[in-house]
Design an enzyme around this catalytic site. Structure first.
Site, mmCIF file in Angstrom:
data_model
loop_
_atom_site.group_PDB
_atom_site.id
_atom_site.type_symbol
_atom_site.label_atom_id
_atom_site.label_comp_id
_atom_site.label_asym_id
_atom_site.label_seq_id
_atom_site.Cartn_x
_atom_site.Cartn_y
_atom_site.Cartn_z
ATOM 1 N N GLN A 116 0.855 -1.203 0.000
ATOM 2 C CA GLN A 116 0.000 0.000 0.000
ATOM 3 C C GLN A 116 0.882 1.241 0.000
ATOM 4 O O GLN A 116 0.409 2.352 -0.147
ATOM 5 C CB GLN A 116 -0.889 0.024 1.250
ATOM 6 C CG GLN A 116 -1.836 -1.144 1.379
ATOM 7 C CD GLN A 116 -2.515 -1.122 2.733
ATOM 8 O OE1 GLN A 116 -3.571 -0.525 2.918
ATOM 9 N NE2 GLN A 116 -1.891 -1.764 3.710
ATOM 10 N N HIS A 147 -1.430 1.418 -4.302
ATOM 11 C CA HIS A 147 -1.910 2.782 -4.050
ATOM 12 C C HIS A 147 -1.094 3.806 -4.827
ATOM 13 O O HIS A 147 -1.104 4.998 -4.495
ATOM 14 C CB HIS A 147 -1.864 3.102 -2.546
ATOM 15 C CG HIS A 147 -2.902 2.348 -1.770
ATOM 16 N ND1 HIS A 147 -2.913 2.294 -0.399
ATOM 17 C CD2 HIS A 147 -3.958 1.619 -2.176
ATOM 18 C CE1 HIS A 147 -3.948 1.557 0.006
ATOM 19 N NE2 HIS A 147 -4.582 1.128 -1.057
ATOM 20 N N CYS A 155 -0.812 14.022 -15.257
ATOM 21 C CA CYS A 155 -1.490 15.214 -15.798
ATOM 22 C C CYS A 155 -2.975 15.141 -15.443
ATOM 23 O O CYS A 155 -3.590 14.072 -15.515
ATOM 24 C CB CYS A 155 -1.330 15.240 -17.325
ATOM 25 S SG CYS A 155 -2.177 16.648 -18.066
ATOM 26 N N CYS A 199 2.091 19.676 -16.075
ATOM 27 C CA CYS A 199 2.400 18.558 -16.971
ATOM 28 C C CYS A 199 3.468 19.019 -17.965
ATOM 29 O O CYS A 199 3.347 20.097 -18.556
ATOM 30 C CB CYS A 199 1.125 18.148 -17.718
ATOM 31 S SG CYS A 199 1.419 17.020 -19.076
ATOM 32 N N GLY A 237 3.072 -4.683 8.817
ATOM 33 C CA GLY A 237 3.091 -3.244 9.133
ATOM 34 C C GLY A 237 1.912 -2.477 8.575
ATOM 35 O O GLY A 237 2.070 -1.411 7.993
ATOM 36 N N ASN A 263 3.442 -7.176 12.982
ATOM 37 C CA ASN A 263 3.010 -5.809 13.255
ATOM 38 C C ASN A 263 3.457 -5.383 14.647
ATOM 39 O O ASN A 263 3.663 -6.227 15.524
ATOM 40 C CB ASN A 263 1.473 -5.708 13.137
ATOM 41 C CG ASN A 263 1.047 -4.305 12.761
ATOM 42 O OD1 ASN A 263 1.523 -3.746 11.789
ATOM 43 N ND2 ASN A 263 0.185 -3.716 13.572
ATOM 44 N N CYS A 281 8.898 -5.029 12.424
ATOM 45 C CA CYS A 281 9.034 -5.984 11.308
ATOM 46 C C CYS A 281 10.466 -6.019 10.781
ATOM 47 O O CYS A 281 10.933 -7.044 10.282
ATOM 48 C CB CYS A 281 8.058 -5.661 10.182
ATOM 49 S SG CYS A 281 8.267 -4.043 9.430
HETATM 50 C C1 BV8 Z 1 -11.665 2.029 -3.336
HETATM 51 C C2 BV8 Z 1 -2.476 6.813 -0.951
HETATM 52 C C3 BV8 Z 1 -13.404 1.615 -4.877
HETATM 53 C C4 BV8 Z 1 -1.781 8.094 -0.932
HETATM 54 C C5 BV8 Z 1 -4.146 5.866 0.517
HETATM 55 C C6 BV8 Z 1 -16.223 1.585 4.322
HETATM 56 C C7 BV8 Z 1 -15.885 0.261 4.446
HETATM 57 C C8 BV8 Z 1 -14.925 -0.312 3.636
HETATM 58 C C9 BV8 Z 1 -14.282 0.448 2.672
HETATM 59 C C10 BV8 Z 1 -14.622 1.767 2.561
HETATM 60 C C11 BV8 Z 1 -15.583 2.345 3.354
HETATM 61 N N1 BV8 Z 1 -15.678 3.641 3.010
HETATM 62 C C12 BV8 Z 1 -14.818 3.912 2.001
HETATM 63 C C13 BV8 Z 1 -14.188 2.767 1.713
HETATM 64 C C14 BV8 Z 1 -13.184 2.564 0.707
HETATM 65 C C15 BV8 Z 1 -11.869 3.164 1.183
HETATM 66 C C16 BV8 Z 1 -11.485 2.703 2.559
HETATM 67 O O1 BV8 Z 1 -11.051 1.585 2.725
HETATM 68 N N2 BV8 Z 1 -11.643 3.604 3.538
HETATM 69 C C17 BV8 Z 1 -11.304 3.214 4.898
HETATM 70 C C18 BV8 Z 1 -10.558 4.356 5.573
HETATM 71 C C19 BV8 Z 1 -12.581 2.828 5.611
HETATM 72 N N3 BV8 Z 1 -10.912 2.660 0.217
HETATM 73 C C20 BV8 Z 1 -10.735 3.338 -0.909
HETATM 74 O O2 BV8 Z 1 -11.255 4.389 -1.184
HETATM 75 C C21 BV8 Z 1 -9.825 2.672 -1.936
HETATM 76 N N4 BV8 Z 1 -10.504 2.648 -3.196
HETATM 77 O O3 BV8 Z 1 -12.259 1.482 -2.433
HETATM 78 O O4 BV8 Z 1 -12.111 2.109 -4.642
HETATM 79 C C22 BV8 Z 1 -13.333 0.183 -5.249
HETATM 80 C C23 BV8 Z 1 -12.367 -0.671 -4.761
HETATM 81 C C24 BV8 Z 1 -12.390 -2.011 -5.093
HETATM 82 C C25 BV8 Z 1 -13.347 -2.463 -5.938
HETATM 83 C C26 BV8 Z 1 -14.302 -1.577 -6.429
HETATM 84 C C27 BV8 Z 1 -14.302 -0.268 -6.064
HETATM 85 C C28 BV8 Z 1 -8.543 3.450 -2.121
HETATM 86 C C29 BV8 Z 1 -7.742 3.411 -0.872
HETATM 87 C C30 BV8 Z 1 -6.404 4.084 -1.113
HETATM 88 C C31 BV8 Z 1 -6.348 5.362 -0.330
HETATM 89 N N5 BV8 Z 1 -5.014 5.902 -0.433
HETATM 90 N N6 BV8 Z 1 -2.963 6.406 0.360
HETATM 91 C C32 BV8 Z 1 -1.054 8.385 0.278
HETATM 92 O O5 BV8 Z 1 -0.292 7.519 0.731
HETATM 93 O O6 BV8 Z 1 -1.239 9.513 0.759
HETATM 94 S S1 BV8 Z 1 -4.516 5.100 1.958
HETATM 95 C C33 BV8 Z 1 -3.245 5.139 3.080
HETATM 96 O O7 BV8 Z 1 -3.646 4.215 4.105
HETATM 97 C C34 BV8 Z 1 -1.896 4.611 2.608
HETATM 98 O O8 BV8 Z 1 -1.860 4.133 1.294
HETATM 99 C C35 BV8 Z 1 -1.625 3.487 3.566
HETATM 100 O O9 BV8 Z 1 -0.836 2.517 3.047
HETATM 101 C C36 BV8 Z 1 -2.989 3.018 3.806
HETATM 102 C C37 BV8 Z 1 -3.194 2.075 4.929
HETATM 103 O O10 BV8 Z 1 -2.533 2.566 6.066
HETATM 104 P P1 BV8 Z 1 -1.377 1.620 6.665
HETATM 105 O O11 BV8 Z 1 -0.401 1.381 5.575
HETATM 106 O O12 BV8 Z 1 -1.978 0.452 7.318
HETATM 107 O O13 BV8 Z 1 -0.672 2.576 7.706
HETATM 108 P P2 BV8 Z 1 -1.147 2.878 9.203
HETATM 109 O O14 BV8 Z 1 -0.364 4.048 9.674
HETATM 110 O O15 BV8 Z 1 -2.646 2.921 9.253
HETATM 111 O O16 BV8 Z 1 -0.705 1.578 10.022
HETATM 112 C C38 BV8 Z 1 0.662 1.296 10.173
HETATM 113 C C39 BV8 Z 1 0.742 0.032 11.003
HETATM 114 O O17 BV8 Z 1 2.117 -0.357 11.110
HETATM 115 C C40 BV8 Z 1 0.235 0.220 12.428
HETATM 116 O O18 BV8 Z 1 -0.569 -0.896 12.761
HETATM 117 C C41 BV8 Z 1 1.521 0.258 13.268
HETATM 118 O O19 BV8 Z 1 1.327 -0.327 14.543
HETATM 119 C C42 BV8 Z 1 2.422 -0.629 12.458
HETATM 120 N N7 BV8 Z 1 3.849 -0.352 12.616
HETATM 121 C C43 BV8 Z 1 4.464 0.836 12.847
HETATM 122 N N8 BV8 Z 1 5.798 0.642 12.887
HETATM 123 C C44 BV8 Z 1 6.024 -0.679 12.654
HETATM 124 C C45 BV8 Z 1 4.787 -1.321 12.477
HETATM 125 N N9 BV8 Z 1 4.681 -2.643 12.261
HETATM 126 C C46 BV8 Z 1 5.815 -3.365 12.184
HETATM 127 N N10 BV8 Z 1 7.039 -2.827 12.328
HETATM 128 C C47 BV8 Z 1 7.187 -1.501 12.559
HETATM 129 N N11 BV8 Z 1 8.419 -0.979 12.703
HETATM 130 ZN ZN ZN Z 2 -0.749 16.941 -19.888
#
Ligand code: BV8
Ligand code: ZN
Length: 290
Positions: A116, A147, A155, A199, A237, A263, A281
């Site tokens: 992701q 992602h 663009c 662009c 992670g 995690n 990790c």
């Molecule tokens: C989609 C990109 C339609 C840019 C990001 C209700 C229910 C279900 C789904 C939805 C809903 N309402 C809306 C939705 C859909 C929505 C969604 O899921 N929303 C959530 C919030 C409810 N999803 C979408 O919109 C997606 N598109 O659904 O399209 C579709 C899809 C399929 C089929 C048909 C139609 C698009 C989602 C993409 C959004 N873009 N980012 C940017 O990066 O700015 S999301 C963003 O969150 C990042 O990409 C990131 O990767 C992602 C997830 O976060 P995590 O990576 O998990 O990071 P986080 O900080 O949360 O957690 C880190 C973890 O690591 C923690 O647990 C921590 O303890 C641990 N950690 C920390 N250090 C360590 C560690 N672990 C191990 N070792 C360490 N050292």
């Molecule tokens: Zn262009």
């Protein structure tokens, strides 16, 4: 009678036994994979989403409302990702992506990394490994940056849609120095919209090449096919709150496969996993896949 949920095992040796007999392994990675590289996570302690409302910044509507605000945020993310280097967890996954290395621990298994993360650290770890392997030995890994990528610049003109990989720092003069403001949590749209990235082909306003909420992640059909065949899913992670990525481990489980979580903290999704290794990790993954 409530079903008895067997707590996930923490036994690395038992995990390695499962690995040995797995045929198609996938890893679903999130921001925790890059935390040790100094890239802030989104939701955990110190997570950057804590300061900013994700939905204001990582949505097409947020960009429409204020391209300057969103570009300042992604410029900050670009600058921190440029300064970062892959860590031992990236390197372990890169090594495991190479059949001749993977043979030792998972003979005959395929491997796909579905990340992701948009920070370019997994591709960099793969490229660094390629440079160290004898010529002709490196095989292009199966890697999906579902992602998108911070360093892809798209663009916004529906006809042009030019995409280019752009590592420039700063990406444009207008954004220079704003990363320090974002670091301090000060984020107001201060850059003139005419000074934002354009662009290089048609001059229209450009946007970061990442997938925002509500947008379709990349290559979902190919990913779904690979997930459908997987008999082991590593979850590395990620808070497992963003779909569809958060659903892949459940899908593997439902298909009779096994799930191993790596995690820092427990997450809702991992109660039914077969293995759960709590900790950094970058420390545990090298031991488990080494
Ligand atoms: C989609 C990109 C339609 C840019 C990001 C209700 C229910 C279900 C789904 C939805 C809903 N309402 C809306 C939705 C859909 C929505 C969604 O899921 N929303 C959530 C919030 C409810 N999803 C979408 O919109 C997606 N598109 O659904 O399209 C579709 C899809 C399929 C089929 C048909 C139609 C698009 C989602 C993409 C959004 N873009 N980012 C940017 O990066 O700015 S999301 C963003 O969150 C990042 O990409 C990131 O990767 C992602 C997830 O976060 P995590 O990576 O998990 O990071 P986080 O900080 O949360 O957690 C880190 C973890 O690591 C923690 O647990 C921590 O303890 C641990 N950690 C920390 N250090 C360590 C560690 N672990 C191990 N070792 C360490 N050292
Ligand atoms: Zn262009």
């Amino acid at each position: 009678m409530r079903p008895i949920i067997v707590p996930p095992s923490q036994d690395i040796k038992a995990f390695q036994e499962v690995l040995k007999t797995s045929k198609n392994v996938i890893a679903v990675a999130g921001a925790g994979l890059s935390a040790a590289s100094g890239i802030p996570t989104f939701r955990g302690a110190g997570g950057m989403w804590r300061k900013y409302v994700a939905t204001d910044l990582a949505t097409p509507e947020g960009f429409e409302d204020s391209p300057s605000l969103v570009w300042q945020f992604y410029h900050y993310r670009r600058e921190s990702a440029r300064k970062a280097s892959p860590n031992d967890a990236h390197r372990t996954l890169a090594a495991f992506s190479q059949p001749q290395i993977r043979q030792r621990i998972a003979p005959g298994a395929t491997f796909t990394l579905i990340t992701q993360n948009v920070d370019n650290l997994s591709p960099r770890a793969n490229n660094e490994l390629a440079e160290h392997l004898p010529p002709g030995q490196y095989q292009e890994p199966s890697l999906f940056e579902m992602h998108g990528r911070l360093f892809d610049v798209l663009c916004t003109n529906e006809v042009c849609k030019h995409v280019e990989f752009n590592l420039a720092s700063p990406i444009c003069d207008g954004l220079a120095g704003t990363e320090d403001l974002v670091e301090q949590g000060v984020i107001d749209p201060i850059v003139d919209e005419n000074k934002l990235p354009r662009c290089t082909k048609c001059g229209s306003l450009a946007r970061p090449g990442v997938v925002w909420f509500g947008e379709m992640p990349h290559k979902l059909e190919q990913i779904d096919e690979i997930v459908g065949k997987a008999d082991l899913c590593l979850v590395v992670g990620t808070s497992s709150v963003v779909y569809p990525a958060a659903g892949y481990a459940h899908q593997v489980k439902a298909n009779g496969g096994k799930v191993a979580v790596f995690n820092l903290e427990k997450t809702d999704g991992d109660r039914k996993s077969d293995f759960r290794f709590l900790g950094a990790c970058e420390e545990i993954l090298p031991k488990a896949l080494g």
